[in-house]
Design a protein around this motif. Structure first.
Motif, PDB file in Angstrom:
ATOM      1  N   GLY A   8       0.817  -1.213   0.000  1.00 50.83           N
ATOM      2  CA  GLY A   8       0.000   0.000   0.000  1.00 50.83           C
ATOM      3  C   GLY A   8       0.845   1.254   0.000  1.00 50.83           C
ATOM      4  O   GLY A   8       0.558   2.213  -0.725  1.00 50.83           O
ATOM      5  N   THR A  17      -3.364   5.567  -5.855  1.00 43.33           N
ATOM      6  CA  THR A  17      -4.117   5.624  -4.594  1.00 43.33           C
ATOM      7  C   THR A  17      -5.191   4.542  -4.510  1.00 43.33           C
ATOM      8  O   THR A  17      -5.484   4.045  -3.427  1.00 43.33           O
ATOM      9  CB  THR A  17      -4.773   7.009  -4.434  1.00 43.33           C
ATOM     10  N   ARG A  18      -5.752   4.176  -5.653  1.00 45.78           N
ATOM     11  CA  ARG A  18      -6.788   3.136  -5.643  1.00 45.78           C
ATOM     12  C   ARG A  18      -6.207   1.799  -5.176  1.00 45.78           C
ATOM     13  O   ARG A  18      -6.809   1.093  -4.362  1.00 45.78           O
ATOM     14  CB  ARG A  18      -7.382   2.998  -7.046  1.00 45.78           C
ATOM     15  N   VAL A  21      -5.487   1.980  -1.374  1.00 49.92           N
ATOM     16  CA  VAL A  21      -6.694   1.800  -0.559  1.00 49.92           C
ATOM     17  C   VAL A  21      -7.064   0.323  -0.489  1.00 49.92           C
ATOM     18  O   VAL A  21      -7.416  -0.198   0.576  1.00 49.92           O
ATOM     19  CB  VAL A  21      -7.864   2.636  -1.131  1.00 49.92           C
ATOM     20  N   ARG A  25      -7.188  -1.731   2.957  1.00 50.59           N
ATOM     21  CA  ARG A  25      -8.484  -2.283   3.371  1.00 50.59           C
ATOM     22  C   ARG A  25      -8.343  -3.771   3.709  1.00 50.59           C
ATOM     23  O   ARG A  25      -8.888  -4.254   4.715  1.00 50.59           O
ATOM     24  CB  ARG A  25      -9.528  -2.085   2.270  1.00 50.59           C
ATOM     25  N   LEU A  43      -5.444   3.236   6.273  1.00 46.92           N
ATOM     26  CA  LEU A  43      -6.584   3.289   5.363  1.00 46.92           C
ATOM     27  C   LEU A  43      -7.209   4.682   5.363  1.00 46.92           C
ATOM     28  O   LEU A  43      -7.533   5.237   4.303  1.00 46.92           O
ATOM     29  CB  LEU A  43      -7.618   2.233   5.756  1.00 46.92           C
ATOM     30  N   ALA A  46      -5.033   7.125   3.467  1.00 49.10           N
ATOM     31  CA  ALA A  46      -5.114   6.871   2.020  1.00 49.10           C
ATOM     32  C   ALA A  46      -6.415   7.420   1.445  1.00 49.10           C
ATOM     33  O   ALA A  46      -6.426   7.996   0.348  1.00 49.10           O
ATOM     34  CB  ALA A  46      -5.002   5.372   1.748  1.00 49.10           C
ATOM     35  N   TYR A  47      -7.518   7.253   2.173  1.00 47.57           N
ATOM     36  CA  TYR A  47      -8.799   7.798   1.699  1.00 47.57           C
ATOM     37  C   TYR A  47      -8.734   9.329   1.589  1.00 47.57           C
ATOM     38  O   TYR A  47      -9.263   9.917   0.636  1.00 47.57           O
ATOM     39  CB  TYR A  47      -9.935   7.390   2.639  1.00 47.57           C
ATOM     40  N   THR A  50      -6.981  10.226  -1.511  1.00 43.54           N
ATOM     41  CA  THR A  50      -7.735   9.965  -2.746  1.00 43.54           C
ATOM     42  C   THR A  50      -8.888  10.949  -2.938  1.00 43.54           C
ATOM     43  O   THR A  50      -9.646  10.834  -3.899  1.00 43.54           O
ATOM     44  CB  THR A  50      -8.330   8.536  -2.747  1.00 43.54           C
ATOM     45  N   LYS A  55     -14.842   9.587   4.316  1.00 40.27           N
ATOM     46  CA  LYS A  55     -14.510   8.183   4.536  1.00 40.27           C
ATOM     47  C   LYS A  55     -13.200   8.085   5.325  1.00 40.27           C
ATOM     48  O   LYS A  55     -13.057   7.266   6.231  1.00 40.27           O
ATOM     49  CB  LYS A  55     -14.363   7.491   3.182  1.00 40.27           C
ATOM     50  N   GLY A  56     -12.237   8.920   4.963  1.00 32.84           N
ATOM     51  CA  GLY A  56     -10.957   8.900   5.653  1.00 32.84           C
ATOM     52  C   GLY A  56     -11.075   9.242   7.120  1.00 32.84           C
ATOM     53  O   GLY A  56     -10.471   8.591   7.987  1.00 32.84           O
TER      54      GLY A  56
END
Length: 345
Positions: A8, A17-18, A21, A25, A43, A46-47, A50, A55-56
């Protein structure tokens, strides 16, 4: 978990970045209670990177340590929570967490401390209180830290942002702003990236223009122009040419200005930017009028007027009509002059 975490981090370093994540995850799903907070942090961060701050934030808040656990990495956690709030445009909350991160950054690397100060400056700007001196102070602190850490590129960018904030706040004297612009200028020669160097020289020129030191503004624009040839996108070149012409107008070196105005107008035309082309025609017309060539001035004001009509720039149309009125008056046609003045009204 170790392998997924490493994968990651590598994906983040490569800008994927996808993939990052996805790895983080999976690591979180496999984690034990002992490792869950660290995996949630990876995680969440990373969110945020992105562009999914909500979400992050959800995962970052899960990664906060209890009182009994090590609080060694709180600075990183607070920084990322701040970045999440900034992404959500909750600037006061973001500023609160960046301030907490700064208080834990004393043992961190200089780049990390400076980065936190830059983010704090951005938050102050996001709060839309331009009269405050705080954004400029943050950028200046960051610049000093970057310079001490031998990071001339980052220091120059921070100084450029500082000068812009100083101009916006109106709480700094022209001499203070000129000093910051001079520092930024002195760092530019050590920047290897020609595109960044050219952008900084243009920004420095704009700063000098706003404090009316037009000789240094023109010099900076000339340096910026010399670096535009390596860029495939010629919009910056057009803007620099326009700025250079305007600086020479302000210096009253109208003969020199004519060439820059013509080149800027031609390039803006090729790029399809009618409003900017109209501004160049207006500047060209003014230079012609100051040189006593009122016929050329009237012709260029007409070109400017049409360009402003095409781009629906009402203020530009008003200025062009005023200029046309003055040109017609000097050409001995008061009736036409009155007509243009009426149109301006």
């Amino acid at each position: 978990i170790e392998g997924l975490t490493q994968a990651g981090r590598q994906a983040l370093a490569l800008g994927d970045t996808r993939e990052a994540v996805g790895c983080f995850r999976k690591a979180l799903l496999l984690s034990s209670p002992r490792l869950r907070r660290a995996c949630a942090f990876n995680l969440g961060a990373a969110y945020v990177e992105t562009g999914k701050p909500e979400k992050g934030l959800e995962f970052l808040l899960q990664s906060q340590p209890s009182e009994a656990e090590s609080r060694e990495h709180l600075g990183d956690l607070y920084f990322n929570i701040g970045a999440a709030h900034e992404g959500l445009r909750d600037f006061p909350k973001a500023l609160e967490y960046f301030s907490k991160a700064a208080s834990h950054d004393r043992a961190a690397q200089a780049g990390s401390r400076a980065g936190t100060r830059v983010q704090m400056g951005c938050c102050y700007l996001g709060m839309r209180e331009p009269a405050r001196a705080a954004p400029a102070r943050c950028f200046l602190d960051a610049a000093r830290t970057y310079a001490a850490a031998a990071s001339p590129e980052a220091a120059a960018v921070a100084l450029s942002r500082a000068s812009g904030s100083m101009l916006q706040s109106r709480r700094f004297r022209a001499a203070e702003i000129a000093g910051v612009l001079a520092q930024c200028h002195s760092l530019c020669e050590s920047i290897p990236d020609p595109a960044l160097r050219g952008k900084l020289y243009n920004d420095i020129g704009l700063g000098y223009s706003q404090i009316c030191i037009f000789s240094l503004a023109a010099e900076s624009f000339e340096r910026a122009l010399a670096l535009c040839g390596s860029e495939p996108d010629r919009r910056r070149e057009a803007a620099v040419l326009q700025n250079l012409g305007a600086a020479h107008n302000a210096l009253r070196s109208f003969g020199t200005a004519l060439g820059w105005h013509r080149r800027a107008a031609a390039l803006h035309s090729a790029l399809g930017n009618r409003r900017a082309q109209g501004q160049c025609f207006g500047n060209l017309a003014y230079a012609c009028s100051q040189l006593g060539n009122h016929e050329a001035a009237a012709e260029n004001y007409l070109h400017a007027l049409q360009a402003f009509r095409d781009s629906e720039d009402v203020q530009g149309q008003w200025q062009a009509c005023e200029g046309l009125g003055a040109a017609c008056f000097h050409l001995g046609d008061p009736q036409k002059a009155i007509g243009h003045y009426k149109e301006a009204l």
